[in-house]
Design a protein around this motif. Structure first.
Motif, mmCIF file in Angstrom:
data_model
loop_
_atom_site.group_PDB
_atom_site.id
_atom_site.type_symbol
_atom_site.label_atom_id
_atom_site.label_comp_id
_atom_site.label_asym_id
_atom_site.label_seq_id
_atom_site.Cartn_x
_atom_site.Cartn_y
_atom_site.Cartn_z
ATOM 1 N N UNK A 470 54.810 36.060 33.460
ATOM 2 C CA UNK A 470 54.174 35.535 35.205
ATOM 3 C C UNK A 470 52.167 35.816 34.345
ATOM 4 N N UNK A 471 51.374 35.556 35.213
ATOM 5 C CA UNK A 471 50.587 35.625 35.030
ATOM 6 C C UNK A 471 49.213 36.387 36.524
ATOM 7 N N UNK A 472 49.022 37.654 35.935
ATOM 8 C CA UNK A 472 48.181 38.428 37.331
ATOM 9 C C UNK A 472 47.227 38.296 36.654
ATOM 10 N N UNK A 473 46.264 38.376 37.437
ATOM 11 C CA UNK A 473 44.297 37.728 37.581
ATOM 12 C C UNK A 473 43.452 38.929 37.963
ATOM 13 N N UNK A 474 42.950 40.174 37.069
ATOM 14 C CA UNK A 474 42.737 40.966 37.578
ATOM 15 C C UNK A 474 41.007 40.875 37.927
ATOM 16 N N UNK A 519 58.125 39.434 32.012
ATOM 17 C CA UNK A 519 56.901 39.553 30.783
ATOM 18 C C UNK A 519 55.274 39.158 31.901
ATOM 19 N N UNK A 520 54.627 40.398 31.842
ATOM 20 C CA UNK A 520 53.632 39.606 31.849
ATOM 21 C C UNK A 520 52.303 39.416 30.489
ATOM 22 N N UNK A 521 51.608 38.421 31.033
ATOM 23 C CA UNK A 521 50.076 38.381 30.925
ATOM 24 C C UNK A 521 49.044 38.121 32.490
ATOM 25 N N UNK A 522 48.244 39.089 31.531
ATOM 26 C CA UNK A 522 46.706 39.499 32.345
ATOM 27 C C UNK A 522 45.827 38.429 31.720
ATOM 28 N N UNK A 523 45.190 38.115 33.052
ATOM 29 C CA UNK A 523 43.667 37.560 32.796
ATOM 30 C C UNK A 523 42.717 37.787 33.234
ATOM 31 N N UNK A 524 41.637 38.315 32.847
ATOM 32 C CA UNK A 524 39.958 39.062 33.467
ATOM 33 C C UNK A 524 39.611 38.063 33.373
ATOM 34 N N UNK A 525 38.836 38.400 34.598
ATOM 35 C CA UNK A 525 38.233 37.871 35.241
ATOM 36 C C UNK A 525 36.610 38.607 36.310
ATOM 37 N N UNK A 526 35.482 37.636 35.627
ATOM 38 C CA UNK A 526 34.549 39.238 36.177
ATOM 39 C C UNK A 526 33.254 37.203 36.975
ATOM 40 N N UNK A 527 33.440 38.544 37.892
ATOM 41 C CA UNK A 527 32.662 37.877 38.788
ATOM 42 C C UNK A 527 30.849 38.752 38.689
#
Length: 901
Positions: A470-474, A519-527
């Protein structure tokens, strides 16, 4: 005062002064980015004590490289004399290797002031002025009676006549008309600036210049002339420090210039000069790289005594200068728009102590050496490499990326990275260590931890491909253009990423044990600051979701603003579920059918505050002071959903007669709400955390000994999570504030018996090193942990129902964002038992009956410094017996918050 106490007082004063020197050093050592925000730093000292500027002059007097500076005495001087002395001092000063400053605009204006046409006939004054200006430009003094040069005759004589007589006149005419390409900018500048009505000259520089000469200027407005001189002086500094790739000198200037102005007093030129600089900055809308440090015995700009009640809130003690500077920076934009006559002033009271014995203890401020790229040899080499490898067309765009810490050149070494530069900030997304967002050390540390765990997940899944991935975006706000070096600006975002990092590690362990766990992958997104570029990042995420089927949801979206609501709608259009840990604005869910919110809405917060005020404190009224953060009040009134819906909720709960409100800005007198004048009411801070520190300081100053009961909204928890922001807080100011995740604090989970909080305790200790000795846990850690675990629980449920044969590689297309959203709602029906309380959603995806608490902070400075200093619960909403039994948390002893707890 006894003999023994004098040294001790001096030591305290020296320690405070040393902090001022460190702050000044951070101001003048110019960061490599655009724009300057340097205050008019007005030191107010006691009569009879040595001037603190003597100490600062010593600090600036380094042996090799020095900060460009000049020390002036304003006693008996007027503005023009002071300005001319500053000009000559900065032009002639040898500051150790840095290129000397050139004052072309000011020198031209000053030269015009010295032209005396008194004895010249009126109809000949224009011609005489042109002659003198032309001679100044050619650096030849007028020589009355000088014989003409010999005429050799013939074509040679014609050529000589043309070079000596005609060419200078034509060149001067072209320059003053602005028709000579690449030259004449200073002449055009005088006709385009706003002082002394240049439009009256009808585009003719000579006509404008004649108004500055003697005797013509006697009929002009003298203050307009002074403003013009100051504006020209500051414009020269802007030009000299304006960095461009093709200009080497500004890159070699690594320290901003400073003017040390002593003897500041009402009526002398010092007061007038500082006032004029403030006016020019406000009226032109342009900042400049000049730091003015003034010293006097009265408080400018009005020349009042330090003991005058009218200066309360303006004059800050020396030990609070760092916090006052941060507050000044955050309020500068609003003050400039309001054209306040003290917008650029930062008034600081210096203790009455002789610091001379400590003079040699102060370290000198030494400008750093210029970057090697600013050296001619290095620049030639660099240009050769760039021209050969990339081409000239790439330079401007990539320079912006370098300044914003954006990845360059793009890499195909793995990972998901997509970035762009907006307003000097690197926005976009990343799951890889080659691209981090922000320069905040603590925020970088948790990003590094997440990205390292991402690589571990990739390695583990390469071995166990039958597990879901799984990929979740912060999605959050991780950068700020004007963040101070070392300033922890993003405490709330750091806590949310910590919560996700802890949940990611838990998912890794569970996936290793059971093939249904993902399994978890995290993508960090900045606005960017205040999520201003959320729309741009959503477009990037749309491409990511299309190309990467493991992207199943978004966590985060800090601050309930219109831009965030638009982002929620756009993400909903992509069918991506959004699980917000802390958003709470009423009706924000209207933007999307894929939105889920685990925090109680603002109407519940208003209910908690109302019940506490009326039932516990037995008060009848509430006064709400609200702010909108670093945005214009008019913009905030339209776009800040959190603040405005909280205002609406309080108004509806208290009723029109019991509810009062006002927009709070620095300088507003809070005396009317002191305890002796607002005895039947409570003060509520219902704005953004960025202004809370200044508000609390103002309240303590105005109501010394008569401080009212103070309650803060849940945005205040971001202020309390920032240790550096709390240090300047006033003493003995009790604070009650609303929180959403108190169940996950260390003192709660250490004694917890439920499985989820036991796992959470293990994770935060193992992954984050929290809840160990003097390492408490912030509120948002548990909220983000819950949001992440809900996503993972939904995927586990879906995977468990697929009954895929063991050993078959996971097919990410078997799980869609829509099925995840539906399953999350099923998992939370009737309730999901999270670490921050029971989570259940209404039809719009808003948490129903989610626990809110009021915590008491007896000492703001020490909050969270140790487990014993963690604020304690004094009220709760709702009082849910079933939840209390599940979590072993009996109802609190409802009470008022005092300095005793």
């Amino acid at each position: 005062m006894t003999e023994e106490r004098v040294p001790e007082q001096g030591r305290r004063a020296y320690a405070e002064f040393h902090r001022l020197v460190e702050l000044i050093e951070s101001m003048v050592l110019r960061p490599a980015r655009r724009g300057w925000r340097l205050p008019l730093l007005c030191l107010v000292s006691r009569p009879g004590t040595p001037s603190p500027l003597a100490m600062l002059a010593h600090v600036f007097a380094a042996e090799e490289r020095r900060v460009p500076h000049v020390r002036l005495d304003a006693t008996g001087r007027d503005v023009r004399a002071l300005l001319h002395e500053a000009y000559t001092g900065l032009v002639a000063g040898n500051f150790g290797g840095a290129d000397r400053l050139a004052f072309r605009h000011y020198a031209l204006a000053d030269g015009l002031m010295q032209v005396d046409l008194t004895g010249v006939a009126t109809n000949r004054r224009r011609r005489e002025l042109i002659r003198q200006l032309r001679e100044r430009m050619s650096q030849r003094a007028a020589s009355d009676g000088q014989q003409a040069p010999p005429d050799p005759g013939g074509w040679l004589g014609v050529l000589l006549w043309f070079v000596l007589r005609v060419l200078p006149r034509v060149t001067f005419w072209l320059l003053t008309k602005g028709w000579l390409f690449g030259a004449g900018r200073r002449f055009r500048w005088f006709l385009r600036q706003q002082y002394l009505a240049p439009e009256l000259a009808a585009g003719d520089f000579v006509a404008f210049a004649s108004r500055l000469t003697v005797p013509s200027r006697e009929t002009e407005d003298q203050e307009q002339i002074d403003l013009l001189l100051v504006h020209a002086f500051l414009q020269d500094l802007r030009v000299e420090y304006r960095r461009r790739p093709w200009r080497l000198k500004p890159w070699r200037r690594t320290a901003c210039p400073a003017i040390l102005l002593d003897g500041l007093a009402p009526g002398n030129g010092g007061y007038a000069l500082v006032r004029l600089i403030n006016a020019v900055r406000d009226e032109t809308g342009r900042s400049d790289p000049l730091l003015v440090i003034a010293n006097g015995h009265d408080v400018p700009p009005d020349g009042l005594s330090p003991t005058d009640p009218a200066v309360a809130g303006q004059l800050v003690p020396l030990d609070g200068v760092e916090g006052a500077y941060r507050a000044w920076r955050s309020g500068l934009a609003r003050a400039r728009r309001a054209r306040e006559d003290n917008a650029w002033y930062l008034q600081v009271e210096v203790p009455a102590a002789d610091l001379t014995p400590f003079r040699n203890r102060l370290s000198r401020i030494v400008p750093p050496r210029p970057p090697w790229l600013a050296r001619p040899v290095a620049l030639v080499a660099l240009v050769a490499v760039v021209l050969t490898t990339f081409g000239v067309w790439q330079i401007p765009g990539q320079a912006q990326r370098w300044r914003a810490d954006c990845e360059w050149p793009p890499s195909d070494t793995g990972g998901l990275v997509h970035t762009a530069v907006r307003d000097g900030q690197c926005i976009g997304y990343s799951d890889h260590g080659r691209q981090f967002f922000s320069r905040d050390a603590s925020l970088l540390a948790v990003q590094r931890q997440i990205f390292d765990q991402n690589r571990e997940v990739e390695a583990a899944w390469a071995v166990r491909r039958d597990r879901p991935r799984v990929t979740l975006v912060y999605f959050g706000s991780l950068t700020k253009p004007d963040a101070l070096p070392g300033e922890e600006t993003f405490a709330g975002e750091r806590e949310e990423l910590q919560g996700m990092a802890a949940a990611q590690r838990r998912a890794y362990l569970e996936a290793n044990d059971d093939r249904a766990n993902p399994y978890l992958r995290i993508v960090v997104a900045n606005a960017g600051q205040e999520m201003r570029y959320a729309a741009d990042v959503v477009r990037m995420l749309a491409d990511l979701a299309r190309d990467e089927p493991t992207v199943l949801g978004v966590v985060g979206l800090v601050e309930s603003r219109k831009a965030v609501q638009d982002a929620i709608k756009a993400l909903g259009d992509l069918n991506l579920p959004v699980l917000a840990p802390t958003l709470s604005a009423d009706r924000i869910a209207d933007a999307s059918s894929r939105y889920l919110q685990i925090s109680a809405p603002n109407i519940d917060e208003a209910t908690l505050v109302h019940d506490h005020v009326t039932e516990v404190l037995k008060k009848k009224r509430i006064f709400n002071f609200y702010t909108y953060g670093n945005v214009d009040p008019d913009v905030g009134a339209r776009e800040d959903l959190y603040v405005n819906t909280l205002r609406d909720g309080l108004r509806s709960r208290f009723g029109g007669d019991a509810y009062q409100e006002t927009y709070w800005r620095q300088g507003v007198d809070l005396t009317p709400v002191c305890a002796d004048r607002f005895g039947d009411g409570v003060v509520f801070f219902g704005g953004r955390y960025t202004e809370f520190g200044a508000f609390a300081a103002r309240l303590a100053e105005n109501c010394s000994g008569r401080v009212p009961l103070l309650i803060g909204d849940d945005s205040v928890n971001r202020y309390l999570a920032n240790t550096a922001a709390r240090r300047p807080a006033p003493d003995n100011l009790p604070l009650a504030y609303v929180v959403k995740g108190e169940l996950a604090y260390c003192h709660r989970i250490i004694s917890a018996t439920d499985i989820e909080r036991k796992l959470f305790l293990t994770d935060v200790r193992t992954v984050l090193s929290l809840c160990q000795s003097n390492s408490p846990i912030g509120e948002r850690v548990g909220l983000a942990y819950d949001a992440t675990r809900l996503h993972l629980r939904a995927v586990r449920t879906i995977a468990g129902n697929l009954s895929a044969p063991a050993g078959r590689e996971w097919n990410p297309r078997e799980v869609t964002p829509t099925t995840v959203y539906v399953t999350i709602r099923d998992v939370a029906d009737p309730a999901y038992r999270g670490v921050t309380g029971l989570i259940r959603f209404d039809a719009n995806g808003i948490a129903v009956g989610k626990r809110l608490a009021l915590l008491c902070v007896p000492d703001i400075r020490r909050a969270f410094d140790s487990p014993s200093d963690v604020p304690r619960e004094i009220d709760r909403h709702p009082i849910d017996p079933a939840e209390n039994k599940l979590y072993g948390t009996p109802p609190p002893d409802r009470r008022a918050c005092t300095s005793q707890g």
